[in-house]
Every structure is written in C-alpha cells, then in structure tokens.
Write an enzyme that holds these catalytic residues in place. Structure first.
Site, PDB file in Angstrom:
ATOM      1  N   CYS A 289       0.848  -1.359   0.000  1.00 14.78           N
ATOM      2  CA  CYS A 289       0.060  -0.107   0.165  1.00 14.78           C
ATOM      3  C   CYS A 289       0.613   1.292   0.045  1.00 14.78           C
ATOM      4  O   CYS A 289       0.409   2.160   0.736  1.00 14.78           O
ATOM      5  CB  CYS A 289      -0.933   0.105   1.358  1.00 14.78           C
ATOM      6  SG  CYS A 289      -1.861  -1.466   1.398  1.00 14.78           S
TER       7      CYS A 289
ATOM      8  N   ILE B 134       2.621   5.578  -3.646  1.00 15.28           N
ATOM      9  CA  ILE B 134       2.557   5.560  -5.168  1.00 15.28           C
ATOM     10  C   ILE B 134       1.642   4.760  -5.870  1.00 15.28           C
ATOM     11  O   ILE B 134       0.827   4.944  -6.700  1.00 15.28           O
ATOM     12  CB  ILE B 134       4.047   5.250  -5.744  1.00 15.28           C
ATOM     13  CG1 ILE B 134       4.181   5.386  -7.326  1.00 15.28           C
ATOM     14  CG2 ILE B 134       4.262   3.974  -5.405  1.00 15.28           C
ATOM     15  CD1 ILE B 134       4.074   6.807  -7.727  1.00 15.28           C
TER      16      ILE B 134
ATOM     17  N   TYR C  78       1.188 -11.118   0.748  1.00 16.46           N
ATOM     18  CA  TYR C  78       1.514 -11.108  -0.819  1.00 16.46           C
ATOM     19  C   TYR C  78       1.306 -12.283  -1.431  1.00 16.46           C
ATOM     20  O   TYR C  78       0.700 -12.409  -2.401  1.00 16.46           O
ATOM     21  CB  TYR C  78       2.934 -10.500  -0.959  1.00 16.46           C
ATOM     22  CG  TYR C  78       3.209  -9.118  -0.270  1.00 16.46           C
ATOM     23  CD1 TYR C  78       2.228  -8.114   0.020  1.00 16.46           C
ATOM     24  CD2 TYR C  78       4.556  -8.955   0.429  1.00 16.46           C
ATOM     25  CE1 TYR C  78       2.628  -7.054   0.659  1.00 16.46           C
ATOM     26  CE2 TYR C  78       4.720  -7.524   0.770  1.00 16.46           C
ATOM     27  CZ  TYR C  78       3.679  -6.731   1.009  1.00 16.46           C
ATOM     28  OH  TYR C  78       3.962  -5.591   1.561  1.00 16.46           O
TER      29      TYR C  78
ATOM     30  N   LYS D   7      10.241   1.321 -10.220  1.00 13.59           N
ATOM     31  CA  LYS D   7      11.803   1.478 -10.358  1.00 13.59           C
ATOM     32  C   LYS D   7      12.535   1.905  -9.098  1.00 13.59           C
ATOM     33  O   LYS D   7      11.594   2.395  -8.506  1.00 13.59           O
ATOM     34  CB  LYS D   7      11.990   2.444 -11.585  1.00 13.59           C
ATOM     35  CG  LYS D   7      10.932   3.620 -11.608  1.00 13.59           C
ATOM     36  CD  LYS D   7      10.627   4.732 -10.647  1.00 13.59           C
ATOM     37  CE  LYS D   7      12.001   5.456  -9.799  1.00 13.59           C
ATOM     38  NZ  LYS D   7      11.414   6.064  -8.792  1.00 13.59           N
TER      39      LYS D   7
ATOM     40  N   ARG E 198      13.323   5.719   0.959  1.00 14.68           N
ATOM     41  CA  ARG E 198      14.238   6.111  -0.384  1.00 14.68           C
ATOM     42  C   ARG E 198      15.587   6.633   0.690  1.00 14.68           C
ATOM     43  O   ARG E 198      16.323   6.802  -0.244  1.00 14.68           O
ATOM     44  CB  ARG E 198      13.961   6.965  -1.081  1.00 14.68           C
ATOM     45  CG  ARG E 198      12.916   6.422  -2.336  1.00 14.68           C
ATOM     46  CD  ARG E 198      12.286   7.319  -2.904  1.00 14.68           C
ATOM     47  NE  ARG E 198      10.957   7.861  -2.103  1.00 14.68           N
ATOM     48  CZ  ARG E 198       9.967   8.694  -2.576  1.00 14.68           C
ATOM     49  NH1 ARG E 198      10.156   9.221  -3.912  1.00 14.68           N
ATOM     50  NH2 ARG E 198       9.221   9.097  -1.797  1.00 14.68           N
TER      51      ARG E 198
END
Lengths: 360, 360
Positions: free
Chosen positions: A14, A17, A63, A102, A174
């Site tokens: 979730c 993005i 998943y 990506k 990130r």
C-alpha cells in the site's frame, strides 16, 4: 472483434505511489483493479476503500495469497527496492505479469535474476517509468529522430531534484540502506539516466564517471549525485539528481541542428496538456542582437494521464500474451540498460569518482 | 548638475563584433564614437562609413596612432585574444580606459600583466561580457539572492553552443591556435564560466574537472568541451560549450527552495524584452499528478540593448575617474576569476581530465 475481458491487476503493498496507480488502473479501459495485498489485511482493506476499488476486489493479508489467486493476471509492485528480487521472482513463478516500480533491482545482477524468472515463465515485465508513456514523449522523440530538425545528438543534460522535507530525510524508505539503498540515484537518478538513454536511442555509453561530491547520509545512502556519460562517437551527457534541491525536472538535448528543452519531463505540470520547446538551426540576426529563428513551444494534449497510458500499454501486452503473443522485449531491455548505467554510476562513486567502463 | 561631455571611445580593429559595439556606443547617451583604427586605413574608413561614425570621427591606419590621440578617452579592443596582452598594456600605458573583449587574456598570467598596467595607470578595465549589463541579469540575481524564494544555491548547469559553419571551422580566428588558442572554451565557455560564478556570488570553486572527450581540431584548438566545478560546501556546477551543436544558451540554477531557468542568457531572443522563469518551493498536488505551485515566467523590458548598457556603465565609470574617482575594481575582479577558472579547465584537459585545484 470480440470484447476482451480487462486484465485483472493486483497491487502488492500500500505504498503512497500505489494510490496513483490504483487510479491509473481504474482509468485504463483494458485493466481492472482486482486485488490488493498488505501484510496487514486491515491496511489492505482501508487502502481499497480509500482508492476506489470495486466491491468485488479481493483483499489479502499477505503478498503470497494474492500471488496464489488464479483470477489475477498481473501485479503492480511498489514495494521497497530491496524486496523486488524476492517478490518479483515469486510473482513470475506464479505466472503473474509484472509492472514493477523503479529501480527494478538494487543492481543488474538482481535485475537479471528477475529477468530469468520472467523469461522462463513467459510473463511480461515493464517498469513503472510513467513519462515514457506520455504522448509528449513520443512527440519529443519524433523531433530527436528528425535529421532535418535535430540532426545528430551531441549532448544531453538531465536533472531531477526535489527538496525532501526533514521527515522524508529521516524516515522515507528511499533514505534507508536496507530498503532503497540507492537513494536519490535509484529514485530521481533513474529518471535522469532513462532520459539520457532515451535521447541516445538507448545506445549505452562507453564510460560513466560520477561527479565528485556526492552527498550521502550517515548510512551512506546517496542524497544527491551527478555523473557524466561518454560515447565512443563523442556524444556526452551529464545529469544531476537530488533530494536536497528544489523540484526541477529538465531534459536538454542538443544536436547538430536542433535543441530540445523540457522542464517537467517526469511529471508534467498539468495532467491534460504538456509542453516542450524546440529550436532548429536557431541563429542570430545580422547584427547579432537577437535570434532568428527563435525556438518554438509545442503543446501535447493527452486523453489519459501518463500513468493510465502506461497501465493501458501494459494490459495490452498482457492481453496479447493471453492470445498467444510473446512478451514485448523492448521494455525489459530499456529497463536493464537503465539499471546498468545506474550500477556504473554507483560503482564510480564507490571507486572515488573514477571512470567506469560500461559492459553491455 | 553640469552636462558632462561624452566619453570619447576609439575602436582598435574592425572585427565583426565591433559593428555591434559601434552601434552600442552610438546608442549610449554618455559615449561618443570618436575613432577607429585598422592596419589598413581604407578598411578603417570603410568601417566608419558602414557603422554610422560621425563625420568628425578620426580614422587611423595603425593602432598606435589611435592610442597616441589625446582626444580619445577609452578604447574598445575586439582584437584576437593573442593580441590583447600587447595592445591592452600599451593602451593602459597611454592612459586609455579599456573595454576589452573576452577572453581578456590567453591565461591568468597575461591577465595579471594587463591588470598591472591598468592599475599603475589608474584606468578602468572592463571586459565585454554584455549580458552582465542586461536588467534581466539583475532581476535574476535578485531571485538567486532571495533566501525565501531561492534559498541556498546547490547546483548550476550552463550551456552555450552554436553550430559553426564549415567556413568558421576553417577560417575563424576562434579556431586558430595563434589567434584565439582557447577556441570554444575562451569564447562560449567564457560565458558559461561567468554565469556559474555569477550564480555562486563569484565565490571561486575549489576544484575543477574537465569532462572527458573534449573535441579538438587538428591544431589542438578546443571545439567543444565541458567541465564540472566543485565548492567546499558541496555546491557543484557543470557546463558545456561547443562550436559543434545547435545554438543553445542555458543557465539552470537550483537552490534549496527555488529554481531559475533562462534559455537565452548571452544574447536575448529579442532586444527589447527578455524572459526567465522561476519556481519557488514547487511541489506536487496530493496525488502527484501535477505541480503546485508551478514555475512562473518573468519578462524584463530594457530601455537600451545590453551592449549599450555595458557601454553606458563603462563610460559612467570613466567619467567618474575623470572627476577624481578611483577605477571600479568589481569588473576586473570578476574578469580575473572567470579567466582563472578558464585556466583550470584548460589545465584539466591538458592533464587528461584530472582534477585541478583552483588557487585564488
């Protein structure tokens, strides 16, 4: 022609993005928002409700269970990069087509492991580089490919930066070495590298050199860096990617006869129309006090947002495979080249900003 | 206030660029087009006729005779760079104020010899970098200096290229090792370096590295090159200059809070109005499908062309010196810094694209 059933897409995780992609899947005429999985089923349920999933969409608390659902054709994977290898390989083994955020992997070796799994299952792999699917990108490519308007490419400069807030710089995946260890290079840099390769017809450079002075956080994750890329025929490119500077998204491509400028290449200023400017054989007036001709601005209208066009393209390819076609190799090939240059930049940083030869 | 007599300017040589400067001197309210010298008096006479010199303007068949004329206050020197040292020093010794085309010298050592002569005669030195005098440049500088709108500078990219025709590449002084031995670096690169220093408040970088793959002609003159510049605080810059690519003139300066774009910085598209664009704290909308706020475009109207504003500024300084003021040091200081970085880029190219420390 028979009406084809829409491609049923499940979302693994979730992430922020994934909200944008949920909308894109809804907007895409040949795709259906069919399932979402999270390690927490409550989170998955809340996500589905908040993002317009239809009532019959499946909600999964793991998943694996989504990947085991035979009614799902394809998955969108917005998980942290460090989890791509495991989940993308498993998804491919379960014959799910893959729309993968990506950077595809943490390095080319991971990429190739994913690619092997994809190839051996015969599923489609496409990365989530949305701007590739905007009609503006096609219009800009027409310009770059035109020997009369652009000539031969000589140099490209690309930049993608944004000013991350203190919370991002502390907590975002990130900036975490165990999640997205490539930091700004894997995120913003991916787009810069892709844009340079795109401008160079995906011919990989011979040599890559990171520019000195990359900014790293205390865990060694890249917060800002740059590099130059060099081809045997003398073409060159530079890029700068950063989490530490104001939002900027430029491609400048200069050829022997023409110049292209775009300042919002990753995400257009507006959804419905996008701009770029071109100059061809721009020069000066007689006394060199002005330009003749001057560059001109172009506008491109789009029917669907670029991310919905990406989903539509992906679902078209998946549909074709269901009807007997082979997977489209173009997308994994350009993904892999992007990852390869990303590796080279990282290697150059790690080796003290020395030149790295690109072996393709 | 008494009406001051205009500053009487003589031109040494009939270079193409001198036509533009002749007009600029005519347009400048405090300067007079008073003399021109060429090694051929016929050429000087024809130049004066073709470029609107007044009837009483002096025509000389040698540069020395113009420099010996006591009725000339200042000279504009558009000679090939290799001749600057000799003629600029002689002009200074004859107490002529100097408006000198760029690059000022072939290297900092030549620059310093010129500067010594200028300082010991008490004359003004200004280089011919016209865009510094455009009111747009001031408006852009206001933006870059604004902590709220731009923040701290993080990176700059500059580019100046033009596609020289075959005749230029064979015969222009800028491709001749004995005339303008610095080639594209001394010509187009001068502007790029100046723009980077300008954006960095003229703080010189610590390290300069030329990018590999500079294009040289058979005599070793630079036709295209690039470099990256690095400051101790982490700021960086890149530039590309070329005679081999379509006309492009960009500065992109990115700060922690803002972004500046200009695409015609050396010579504006049009003479009367010029543009630039700025973004401050540009970001995304909630679903990351567009920019909020978007960058905005600014227009700056100018009363006089930038080259006439340069002459006006130069003549103002000369007039002030005639009235007892000291020469304005700002202009030689920024010239010298530009020359210093130019030297460093050249040294880096000559040393195989290795880092060069800048000693200021």
């Amino acid at each position: 022609m028979a009406v084809e059933a829409p491609i049923r897409i499940g979302i693994l995780g979730c992430a922020e993005i994934a909200r944008k992609l949920s909308r894109a899947i809804s907007l895409s005429p040949n795709a259906a928002l069919s399932a979402v999985a999270s390690r927490s089923i409550d989170k998955a349920r809340a996500f589905a409700v908040a993002n317009g999933f239809p009532p019959h969409a499946k909600i999964y608390g793991s998943y694996e269970s989504l990947l085991d659902d035979p009614d799902i054709d394809a998955v969108y994977v917005p998980l942290p990069t460090s989890l791509h290898l495991h989940w993308a390989v498993l998804a491919a083994k379960k014959s799910k087509h893959l729309l993968l955020e990506k950077p595809v992997g943490l390095n080319v070796s991971e990429f190739d492991t994913i690619l092997e799994a994809v190839d051996s299952s015969g599923v489609q792999l496409m990365d989530g580089t949305m701007w590739m699917h905007h009609p503006r990108t096609l219009a800009m490519k027409d310009f770059l490919s035109d020997a009369d308007r652009f000539g031969q490419l000589k140099t490209v400069h690309a930049c993608f930066s944004f000013a991350a807030d203190p919370d991002f710089l502390k907590n975002d995946i990130r900036v975490k070495p165990d999640l997205d260890g490539l930091g700004a290079l894997g995120d913003a840099g991916w787009y810069c590298i892709r844009s340079i390769l795109w401008a160079a017809n995906f011919e990989p450079p011979k040599t890559v050199i990171a520019l000195p002075g990359a900014a790293l956080n205390e865990s060694g994750v890249i917060l800002a860096c740059g590099a130059s890329l060099h081809w045997e025929d003398g073409k060159s490119a530079t890029f700068h990617c950063s989490f530490l500077s104001n939002l900027t998204m430029d491609i400048t491509a200069i050829g022997t006869k023409g110049t292209l400028h775009v300042n919002d290449f990753v995400i257009p200023y507006q959804e419905k129309e996008a701009y770029f400017s071109t100059g061809t054989e721009t020069g000066f007036n007689e006394l060199v006090t002005g330009w003749v001709p001057q560059p001109s601005k172009h506008v491109v209208i789009t029917d669907l947002p670029q991310e919905a066009r990406m989903v539509r393209e992906f679902a078209n390819l998946v549909g074709a495979i269901k009807n007997g076609s082979k997977p489209e190799k173009k997308w994994p090939i350009i993904s892999r080249k992007t990852q390869l240059i990303l590796d080279a930049v990282k290697a150059s940083i790690d080796k003290g900003f020395t030149p790295v030869e690109v072996v393709y």
